[in-house]
Design an enzyme around this catalytic site. Structure first.
Site, PDB file in Angstrom:
ATOM      1  CB  THR A   1     -16.025  -8.318  44.679  1.00 26.76           C
ATOM      2  OG1 THR A   1     -14.761  -8.230  45.355  1.00 26.76           O
ATOM      3  CG2 THR A   1     -15.768  -8.609  43.214  1.00 26.76           C
TER       4      THR A   1
ATOM      5  N   GLY B   1     -15.983  -0.491  47.489  1.00 35.65           N
ATOM      6  CA  GLY B   1     -17.359  -0.407  47.957  1.00 35.65           C
ATOM      7  C   GLY B   1     -18.007   0.949  47.772  1.00 35.65           C
TER       8      GLY B   1
ATOM      9  CB  VAL C   1     -19.841   0.398  56.835  1.00 38.89           C
ATOM     10  CG1 VAL C   1     -20.774  -0.610  56.190  1.00 38.89           C
ATOM     11  CG2 VAL C   1     -19.742   0.148  58.339  1.00 38.89           C
TER      12      VAL C   1
ATOM     13  CB  THR D   1     -15.992  -9.038  48.838  1.00 36.10           C
ATOM     14  OG1 THR D   1     -15.591  -7.852  49.513  1.00 36.10           O
ATOM     15  CG2 THR D   1     -17.391  -9.423  49.245  1.00 36.10           C
TER      16      THR D   1
HETATM   17  N1  ASP Z   1     -16.376  -4.466  48.501  1.00 32.33           N
HETATM   18  C1  ASP Z   1     -15.530  -4.553  49.662  1.00 32.33           C
HETATM   19  C2  ASP Z   1     -15.549  -3.239  50.375  1.00 32.33           C
HETATM   20  O1  ASP Z   1     -15.468  -2.200  49.759  1.00 32.33           O
HETATM   21  C3  ASP Z   1     -14.121  -4.923  49.404  1.00 32.33           C
HETATM   22  C4  ASP Z   1     -13.793  -5.767  48.212  1.00 32.33           C
HETATM   23  O2  ASP Z   1     -14.590  -6.507  47.683  1.00 32.33           O
HETATM   24  O3  ASP Z   1     -12.647  -5.672  47.768  1.00 32.33           O
HETATM   25  O4  ASP Z   1     -15.562  -3.250  51.586  1.00 32.33           O
END
Ligand code: ASP
Length: 322
Positions: A235, A238, A213, A184
Site C-alpha cells: 500500500t 504506487g 494506474v 488500499t
Molecule cells: N497503492 C495505491 C496506488 O498507488 C494507493 C495507496 O495504497 O495509497 O494507487
C-alpha cells in the site's frame, strides 16, 4: 491445530525443527510448521475485511474466495474514500478503480482504470477464471464486467464530490502520508488446506492524472503470491512500488531465508534508498509465509495491519524506518 502440526507433535519431531528449517533454506527464529489458517489485511479497515473473509475460511472455504469476500466488504463501503464506491476521483473528477487477485499456484487476474463498476476485485477474479488473459483495462474491462452481469454504478458519492470540489480550489498535488489512515486494502490468507491467496483493491492516489494506474492491479508490484514461499502486498505510493517490483521482491527475500517482517523491512530500505529526499513518500508492505508467519513494515510511521486467526482479531502497528 492443523493435522500436519498434530502429526509432527505426535511424533515428537519438534526437536528436529532447526534441521528442517535449514533444509528449507529458511532462517531460524520463525516457525516452519504449518500453522492454523490466518488472514492479514492492510490498515484499520483490515479488521472489517478480515472479519468478513475469515468467516469463509472458518467454514472450510478457500483462501481465494476468502480474500475476495474480505476486500469486497471494503469496496462496498461508501464511507471509505480510498477503495471502491466513494473512492477519491482523479483530477478530472472520475473515480477509476484498480484491483488484482492471485492464488499460490500463480493463477491471477487484474483490472485497471475501471470506471462505474463497484467490485473490481470480483471482475479481476473473473478475468483469472474465465479468460486466457491476466489483465483487462478501461472500457474493455468494463465491457467484460457488464457481460458478466455487473451493473453500471455512479462511484462518486456526494461526500467525495464535495472533497473534490474543495481540492479544485487550489489543486495542490502533494500526496498525503497515510491518507485518513486507510488506503488500499490488501488481504493475504492461508486457508485450512494450506492454500495461499491474496487480493488488492483501490481507487488509487487521490487526484491522480486521468489514466494513471498504480501498483495495486500489477502482479508483482501491489501483490504477489507463490505457494512455495508465501505472499506479500503493498500500500502507499504506487510509483515507488512498481519501480521496485515491491511485492515480488518481498516474496523473493522470504525465499532466500528472510522472515516476513525482515523481508518487508529489506524492500522498504531499498525503496528509501531510491527516493532519499521525498518526505511525503509512504509505502507499507504486509507478508505471510506458507507456514502462517506474518510481518509488515513501512517507510514512515502510521501504517498498521489487521491479523485474524481462530484465536485473535487485532490491529498491529507496523515497524517503520522513520
Ligand atoms: N497503492 C495505491 C496506488 O498507488 C494507493 C495507496 O495504497 O495509497 O494507487
Amino acid at each position: 491445530m492443523s493435522s500436519r502440526r498434530k502429526f509432527v507433535k505426535k511424533l515428537g519431531l519438534t526437536s528436529l525443527l532447526p534441521f528442517i528449517s535449514k533444509s528449507k533454506g529458511l532462517s531460524l527464529g520463525h516457525s516452519c510448521i504449518p500453522k492454523d489458517p490466518i488472514m492479514i489485511s492492510t490498515w484499520n479497515h483490515g479488521l472489517t475485511a478480515n472479519k468478513a473473509g475469515f468467516q469463509i475460511i472458518i467454514n472450510g472455504g478457500s483462501a481465494i474466495d476468502a480474500v475476495e469476500k474480505a476486500v469486497v466488504e471494503i469496496e462496498n463501503d461508501p464511507e471509505n474514500k480510498t477503495v471502491g464506491i466513494g473512492g477519491y476521483p482523479d483530477r478530472d473528477g472520475n473515480v477509476t478503480l484498480d484491483a488484482c487477485i492471485m492464488k499460490g499456484d500463480g493463477s491471477c487476474g487484474s483490472v485497471a482504470f475501471l470506471q462505474n463498476i463497484q467490485n473490481p476485485i470480483s471482475v479481476a477474479k473473473l478475468v483469472m477464471e474465465e479468460t486466457p488473459h491476466i489483465m483487462l483495462v478501461g472500457e474493455g474491462a468494463k465491457k467484460f464486467a457488464m457481460e458478466h452481469g455487473f451493473k453500471e454504478v455512479n462511484l462518486l458519492t456526494e461526500s467525495t464530490k464535495k472533497d473534490y470540489e474543495n481540492w479544485l480550489k487550489d489543486t495542490d498535488y502533494v500526496p498525503m502520508i497515510n491518507i485518513e489512515n486507510h488506503d488500499t486494502v490488501s488481504t493475504l490468507a492461508l486457508d485450512n488446506h494450506g492454500n495461499l491467496a491474496g487480493a488488492c483493491t483501490t481507487s488509487g492516489a487521490a487526484w491522480k492524472m486521468h489514466g494513471r494506474v498504480g501498483d495495486s492491479p500489477i502482479i508483482g508490484a501491489g501483490l504477489f503470491v507463490d505457494e512455495e514461499v508465501g505472499a506479500a502486498a503493498a500500500t502507499g505510493w504506487g510509483e515507488a512500488v512498481i519501480s521496485t517490483s515491491g511485492s515480488a521482491m518481498v516474496v523473493e527475500a522470504m525465499r532466500n531465508g528472510m522472515t516476513p517482517s525482515k523481508a518487508c523491512e529489506y524492500i522498504s530500505k531499498r525503496i528509501m534508498k531510491k527516493y532519499p529526499n521525498v518526505d511525503w513518500l509512504q509505502v507499507g508492505f504486509i507478508a505471510l509465509d506458507k507456514y502462517g508467519n506474518t510481518g509488515a513494515f513501512s517507510l514512515k510511521k502510521g501504517f498498521n495491519y489487521a491479523v485474524t486467526t481462530k484465536d485473535k482479531h487485532e490491529l498491529i502497528d507496523a515497524n517503520y524506518l522513520m
